[in-house]
Design an enzyme around this catalytic site. Structure first.
Site, PDB file in Angstrom:
ATOM      1  N   GLU A 186      46.323  36.262  74.258  1.00 24.47           N
ATOM      2  CA  GLU A 186      46.181  36.214  72.802  1.00 24.47           C
ATOM      3  C   GLU A 186      47.442  36.679  72.085  1.00 24.47           C
ATOM      4  O   GLU A 186      47.789  36.174  71.017  1.00 24.47           O
ATOM      5  CB  GLU A 186      44.991  37.069  72.357  1.00 24.47           C
ATOM      6  CG  GLU A 186      43.621  36.445  72.619  1.00 24.47           C
ATOM      7  CD  GLU A 186      43.062  36.744  73.997  1.00 24.47           C
ATOM      8  OE1 GLU A 186      43.828  37.179  74.880  1.00 24.47           O
ATOM      9  OE2 GLU A 186      41.848  36.542  74.191  1.00 24.47           O
ATOM     10  N   GLY A 200      39.428  34.243  75.536  1.00 25.41           N
ATOM     11  CA  GLY A 200      37.970  34.291  75.446  1.00 25.41           C
ATOM     12  C   GLY A 200      37.299  33.871  76.737  1.00 25.41           C
ATOM     13  O   GLY A 200      36.182  34.321  77.029  1.00 25.41           O
ATOM     14  N   GLU A 251      37.170  36.838  78.698  1.00 24.19           N
ATOM     15  CA  GLU A 251      36.218  37.776  78.064  1.00 24.19           C
ATOM     16  C   GLU A 251      34.775  37.404  78.397  1.00 24.19           C
ATOM     17  O   GLU A 251      33.924  38.279  78.573  1.00 24.19           O
ATOM     18  CB  GLU A 251      36.457  37.815  76.558  1.00 24.19           C
ATOM     19  CG  GLU A 251      37.798  38.486  76.230  1.00 24.19           C
ATOM     20  CD  GLU A 251      38.149  38.416  74.762  1.00 24.19           C
ATOM     21  OE1 GLU A 251      38.351  37.298  74.258  1.00 24.19           O
ATOM     22  OE2 GLU A 251      38.221  39.477  74.118  1.00 24.19           O
ATOM     23  N   ALA A 267      39.103  30.775  73.449  1.00 28.95           N
ATOM     24  CA  ALA A 267      38.609  30.303  72.147  1.00 28.95           C
ATOM     25  C   ALA A 267      39.281  28.983  71.810  1.00 28.95           C
ATOM     26  O   ALA A 267      40.374  28.690  72.289  1.00 28.95           O
ATOM     27  CB  ALA A 267      38.939  31.345  71.084  1.00 28.95           C
TER      28      ALA A 267
HETATM   29  N1  3HC Z   1      41.961  25.670  72.400  1.00 29.30           N
HETATM   30  C1  3HC Z   1      42.136  24.389  71.996  1.00 29.30           C
HETATM   31  N2  3HC Z   1      42.904  23.504  72.671  1.00 29.30           N
HETATM   32  C2  3HC Z   1      43.484  23.934  73.792  1.00 29.30           C
HETATM   33  C3  3HC Z   1      43.336  25.238  74.268  1.00 29.30           C
HETATM   34  C4  3HC Z   1      42.531  26.134  73.525  1.00 29.30           C
HETATM   35  N3  3HC Z   1      42.324  27.395  73.921  1.00 29.30           N
HETATM   36  N4  3HC Z   1      44.059  25.372  75.410  1.00 29.30           N
HETATM   37  C5  3HC Z   1      44.633  24.171  75.628  1.00 29.30           C
HETATM   38  N5  3HC Z   1      44.284  23.303  74.659  1.00 29.30           N
HETATM   39  C6  3HC Z   1      44.659  21.885  74.551  1.00 29.30           C
HETATM   40  C7  3HC Z   1      46.142  21.658  74.404  1.00 29.30           C
HETATM   41  O1  3HC Z   1      46.530  21.716  73.054  1.00 29.30           O
HETATM   42  C8  3HC Z   1      46.311  20.281  74.995  1.00 29.30           C
HETATM   43  O2  3HC Z   1      45.900  19.365  74.012  1.00 29.30           O
HETATM   44  P1  3HC Z   1      46.574  17.908  73.922  1.00 29.30           P
HETATM   45  O3  3HC Z   1      46.300  17.263  75.242  1.00 29.30           O
HETATM   46  O4  3HC Z   1      45.878  17.279  72.772  1.00 29.30           O
HETATM   47  O5  3HC Z   1      48.037  18.149  73.685  1.00 29.30           O
HETATM   48  C9  3HC Z   1      45.278  20.257  76.118  1.00 29.30           C
HETATM   49  O6  3HC Z   1      44.337  21.285  75.796  1.00 29.30           O
HETATM   50  C10 3HC Z   1      45.846  20.545  77.494  1.00 29.30           C
HETATM   51  O7  3HC Z   1      46.638  21.719  77.414  1.00 29.30           O
HETATM   52  P2  3HC Z   1      48.040  21.823  78.171  1.00 29.30           P
HETATM   53  O8  3HC Z   1      48.822  20.583  77.938  1.00 29.30           O
HETATM   54  O9  3HC Z   1      48.632  23.112  77.786  1.00 29.30           O
HETATM   55  O10 3HC Z   1      47.527  21.815  79.682  1.00 29.30           O
HETATM   56  P3  3HC Z   1      48.023  22.648  80.918  1.00 29.30           P
HETATM   57  O11 3HC Z   1      47.168  22.219  82.034  1.00 29.30           O
HETATM   58  O12 3HC Z   1      49.506  22.575  81.029  1.00 29.30           O
HETATM   59  O13 3HC Z   1      47.697  24.197  80.562  1.00 29.30           O
HETATM   60  C11 3HC Z   1      46.357  26.044  79.816  1.00 29.30           C
HETATM   61  C12 3HC Z   1      46.377  24.614  80.401  1.00 29.30           C
HETATM   62  C13 3HC Z   1      47.004  27.019  80.799  1.00 29.30           C
HETATM   63  C14 3HC Z   1      44.923  26.432  79.545  1.00 29.30           C
HETATM   64  C15 3HC Z   1      47.185  26.058  78.515  1.00 29.30           C
HETATM   65  O14 3HC Z   1      46.749  24.998  77.687  1.00 29.30           O
HETATM   66  C16 3HC Z   1      47.079  27.325  77.716  1.00 29.30           C
HETATM   67  O15 3HC Z   1      47.771  28.271  77.995  1.00 29.30           O
HETATM   68  N6  3HC Z   1      46.199  27.320  76.688  1.00 29.30           N
HETATM   69  C17 3HC Z   1      46.064  28.437  75.780  1.00 29.30           C
HETATM   70  C18 3HC Z   1      45.259  29.548  76.381  1.00 29.30           C
HETATM   71  C19 3HC Z   1      45.079  30.670  75.386  1.00 29.30           C
HETATM   72  O16 3HC Z   1      46.005  31.098  74.741  1.00 29.30           O
HETATM   73  N7  3HC Z   1      43.845  31.149  75.264  1.00 29.30           N
HETATM   74  C20 3HC Z   1      43.550  32.209  74.362  1.00 29.30           C
HETATM   75  C21 3HC Z   1      43.017  31.622  73.100  1.00 29.30           C
HETATM   76  S1  3HC Z   1      42.765  32.850  71.868  1.00 29.30           S
HETATM   77  C22 3HC Z   1      41.269  33.542  72.270  1.00 29.30           C
HETATM   78  O17 3HC Z   1      40.686  33.223  73.274  1.00 29.30           O
HETATM   79  C23 3HC Z   1      40.758  34.526  71.275  1.00 29.30           C
HETATM   80  C24 3HC Z   1      39.621  35.345  71.817  1.00 29.30           C
HETATM   81  O18 3HC Z   1      40.098  36.545  72.349  1.00 29.30           O
HETATM   82  C25 3HC Z   1      38.642  35.658  70.743  1.00 29.30           C
END
Ligand code: 3HC
Ligand code: NAI
Length: 706
Positions: free
Chosen positions: A130, A107, A110, A68
């Site tokens: 999450e 997501g 998912e 997400a």
């Molecule tokens: N949403 C919005 N922005 C995101 C994002 C996300 N899910 N994941 C990463 N980004 C952004 C970062 O903030 C960063 O932005 P910036 O360049 O402006 O600083 C850019 O994308 C690159 O991210 P990283 O610097 O972290 O890049 P890496 O290559 O080191 O890592 C990654 C990539 C492993 C995908 C890492 O970013 C990460 O762990 N992201 C979060 C993943 C996550 O927690 N997903 C679950 C979201 S909650 C959800 O899905 C709810 C659902 O169940 C309903």
């Protein structure tokens, strides 16, 4: 390929009878509203299109999907929701294959779980992280994953937030096949064609059977609940995840989804989610110091460490673990032997725990050398000084470094408090001098304060940030002042704790309040762990410059005069009859405190737990505001990350300045003004705090200005 339709950021292309839908939202294809709309429209369109027999989902670029769009949390939700989109994918009457390259997280996974088949390329990493954001998988993950791989494995994945490799995912039955190459499109098309040739039809994860073995599933849920209740210390989302998985076991798929949604929304609305999401973005923002944009880093392969004590040895381990070559310098052979011993102890304890082999240790130490001759630093790209906290000692070391180091070598000091501008001015190359303030134990603690003196070159600062990445540290840029960001703030909230102790609160009550707030330890436990002698020496050093009007609590000095330095001497604020884990309250300490109160003419009063927290946090927030106001920290979020990664501030509260925003800045200011009535010298409202309150703004408004 026969046709190309233009849907917003979901690219759609027909390859024969297979419709390829490409999530295209760089950098991680997060599922923002436009992607959700695009996906929904594309799936619906595919259902109506007789030319489409099957659907292939892939991600553009390196990743399938990072989940997400975290930036949308806390804003007004926009239709369609992710659960709706995911449900529509699963309901598709034409088979859907998700091909995962890079990450499929949250997501993103998912979406893949709603597809009917899953393929992962070798580089794939899959997870439901999450929980790390204070959430639960809210797009059917808590219902589909246990049906696919069983409650135990699903809970383990959701409660840890860890990423699985492609092989692990295959082993668990989370994916059906591994690709031979990293070309997600080619691999996906080949597999889909094979599935069609075999007459494969839709296969919905909601119908998977892994939950059928009811008793074992119930036991897994009970065990997870017991563990999470003990471990999660006030966190909401782990227990909600378990509740959602229990619903998967006990209820119909539709009812389970409804329960998941209810629990998800509760998490989404919680301050814990706001704190954790703040920490997520702040950890990425701290990497963006102005110098990292202005200059390219210098190359670092060979590192020198001067001093093999607590910090020098820990820093050497960190650098070795990052694959660098390390040379340690000590003042004589005995000290050098001790330094090597300190370093080897770290590896030996890993061997004892079965986490390292002798061969690993030998391979690592092949990159290590030790010497008493500074000349052996002639080829070092970077030298980190970690000798005694004494200006004369540091200046002598830097004179040697100036003499022997090659041109362009970065010269760094690990000093905790000393003036790095003065150190820089003592050498012929001040532009190469920087502060690298590690935290103890340096091979474990994540924080690295990068202290930027006035004459340092931008590429030296950029090098420090690059080094932090190599060492897997969280870097925070700090200006030069007494204590930089972290220790400067610590000194103030620590004094607030001492004042409360002298005024009537026991150190044990204060520690308990802070533990209840979420710190792993209270301030007096931390003193006992670090060693009371360190603070004592600092207080003695600063005695001459202390404002004679300022309140000075002498209780700590009384303990130190008795040799009660904490854990290492078996007693400090606590008694440790059988080592660190056996901490007990000490009536003799309470008696000393009573005597000191009487000496200071203080009639003790009782403190409520909320008042203790209010005073402690007000002191921390106010000094945090000063640090931002003076430009020592670039933004409030730098203070938050410093306190989270160096001082045990609970991550789910987002750091002290995020906490302040949630608590309300007018209330923080009112608290400070109330406390100032007793002690106006200590409680002086930070000008920044006053300004923000006058403007009706919060700290977060300053986080986006760089
Ligand atoms: N949403 C919005 N922005 C995101 C994002 C996300 N899910 N994941 C990463 N980004 C952004 C970062 O903030 C960063 O932005 P910036 O360049 O402006 O600083 C850019 O994308 C690159 O991210 P990283 O610097 O972290 O890049 P890496 O290559 O080191 O890592 C990654 C990539 C492993 C995908 C890492 O970013 C990460 O762990 N992201 C979060 C993943 C996550 O927690 N997903 C679950 C979201 S909650 C959800 O899905 C709810 C659902 O169940 C309903
Ligand atoms: P320590 O006393 O454990 O180690 C200092 C080492 O420096 C000793 O081994 C000593 O032999 C060596 N040394 C002294 N003079 C030397 C010289 N001229 N040449 C080579 N080696 C010399 O001290 P510790 O705790 O490792 O602290 C070192 C520095 O790190 C200090 O500046 C301290 O303020 C800072 N620091 C300490 C932290 C801690 O928690 N201990 C945390 C962060 C920074």
């Amino acid at each position: 390929m026969s046709c190309q339709t233009a849907l917003p950021i979901v690219d759609s292309a027909l390859h024969g009878n297979i419709l390829v839908l490409t999530l295209n939202n760089p950098p991680v294809n997060a599922l923002g509203v436009e992607i959700r709309r695009g996906l929904l429209a594309a799936i619906d369109g595919a259902g109506d299109n007789p030319a489409v027999e099957a659907i292939l989902l892939v991600g553009a670029g390196r990743h399938f999907c990072g989940g997400a769009d975290i930036r949308e949390f806390g804003k007004t939700p926009q239709a369609p929701t992710l659960p709706e989109v995911v449900q529509r994918i699963e309901d598709s009457s034409k088979p859907v294959l998700a091909t995962i390259q890079g990450v499929a997280l949250g997501g993103g996974l998912e979406v893949a779980l709603a597809a009917h088949y899953r393929l992962a390329t070798g580089s794939a990493r899959l997870g439901l992280p999450e929980v790390l954001l204070g959430l639960l998988p809210g797009a059917g993950g808590t219902q589909r994953l246990p049906r696919l791989i069983g409650a135990r494995a699903a809970l383990e994945l959701m409660l840890s937030g860890r990423h699985l490799s492609a092989e692990e995912a295959l082993g668990l039955g989370l994916v059906d096949r591994l690709g031979d190459s990293d070309d997600a499109l080619a691999e996906g098309l080949a597999y889909m064609r094979q599935l069609l040739a075999q007459g494969a039809t839709v296969r919905r994860t909601r119908d998977a059977q892994a939950l059928n073995e009811h008793t074992a599933q119930r036991q897994a849920i009970d065990a997870a609940r017991q563990q999470a209740t003990q471990k999660s210390r006030g966190l909401l989302s782990p227990l909600h995840i378990i509740q959602a998985v229990e619903a998967a076991l006990d209820q119909s798929f539709e009812d389970g989804l409804r329960e998941e949604r209810r629990l998800f929304l509760e998490c989404l609305d919680s301050p814990q989610r706001a704190g954790l999401v703040h920490a997520f973005f702040a950890e990425r923002e701290v990497l963006k110091a102005p110098e990292t944009r202005a200059a390219a880093p210098r190359a670092i392969a060979r590192v020198g460490v001067v001093g093999g004590g607590t910090m020098g040895a820990g820093i050497a381990v960190t650098a070795l673990d990052a694959g660098l070559e390390v040379t340690m310098i000590e003042r004589d052979q005995d000290a050098l032997n001790r330094g090597r011993g300190n370093l080897e102890k770290v590896y030996d304890s890993l061997i004892d725990k079965g986490r390292l082999t002798q061969a690993d240790k030998a391979a690592t130490l092949a990159r290590f050398s030790a010497s008493t001759d500074y000349q052996d630093l002639a080829h070092a790209d970077l030298v980190i000084e970690a000798v005694f906290e004494d200006m004369a000692a540091k200046l002598a070391v830097f004179a040697e470094l100036d003499r022997v180091c090659k041109a362009g070598a970065v010269l760094a000091s690990n000093t905790s408090y000393l003036d790095i501008n003065a150190i820089a001015d003592s050498v012929s190359r001040p532009a190469d001098v920087i502060g690298l303030h590690f935290f103890s134990p340096a091979n474990i603690m994540k924080l690295l304060e990068i202290v930027v003196p006035s004459k340092v070159a931008s590429d030296v600062v950029a090098t420090a940030f690059e080094l932090a990445k190599k060492l897997r540290k969280v870097p925070v840029r700090a200006g030069v002042c007494d204590g930089f960001i972290g220790n400067r703030i610590l000194a103030v909230y620590r004094q607030a704790a001492d004042h409360m102790m002298e005024d009537g609160a026991s150190p044990y009550q204060i520690d308990q309040v802070l533990r209840d707030f979420g710190f792993p330890m209270g301030p007096f436990q931390v003193t006992d762990l670090a060693g009371g002698d360190i603070g004592w020496a600092t207080r003695q050093r600063k005695a001459a410059t202390r404002d004679p009007r300022a309140r000075y609590v002498q209780i700590a000095d009384r303990l130190c005069e008795r040799g009660w330095f904490g854990q290492k001497t078996g007693r400090g604020y606590y008694l440790y009859p059988e080592g660190p884990r056996s901490a007990r309250q000490d009536p003799e300490v309470l008696a000393i405190i009573d005597t000191e109160r009487a000496r200071a003419g203080i009639a003790p009063r009782s403190f409520s737990n909320p008042e203790i927290l209010r005073r402690y946090m007000a002191a921390m927030i106010n000094e945090g505001a000063n640090v931002v106001h003076e430009g020592i920290a670039l933004r409030p979020l730098d203070v938050d990350i410093t306190l989270i990664h160096g001082y045990g501030f609970p991550r789910y509260r987002g750091g002290p300045l995020k906490y302040a925003d949630q608590y309300g800045l007018p209330q923080v200011l009112a608290d400070i003004r109330e406390f100032a009535e007793e002690d106006p010298l200590f409680w002086k409202a930070s000008p920044l705090l006053v300004q923000l309150v006058e403007r009706g703004e919060n700290f977060d408004s300053l986080n986006h200005s760089h």
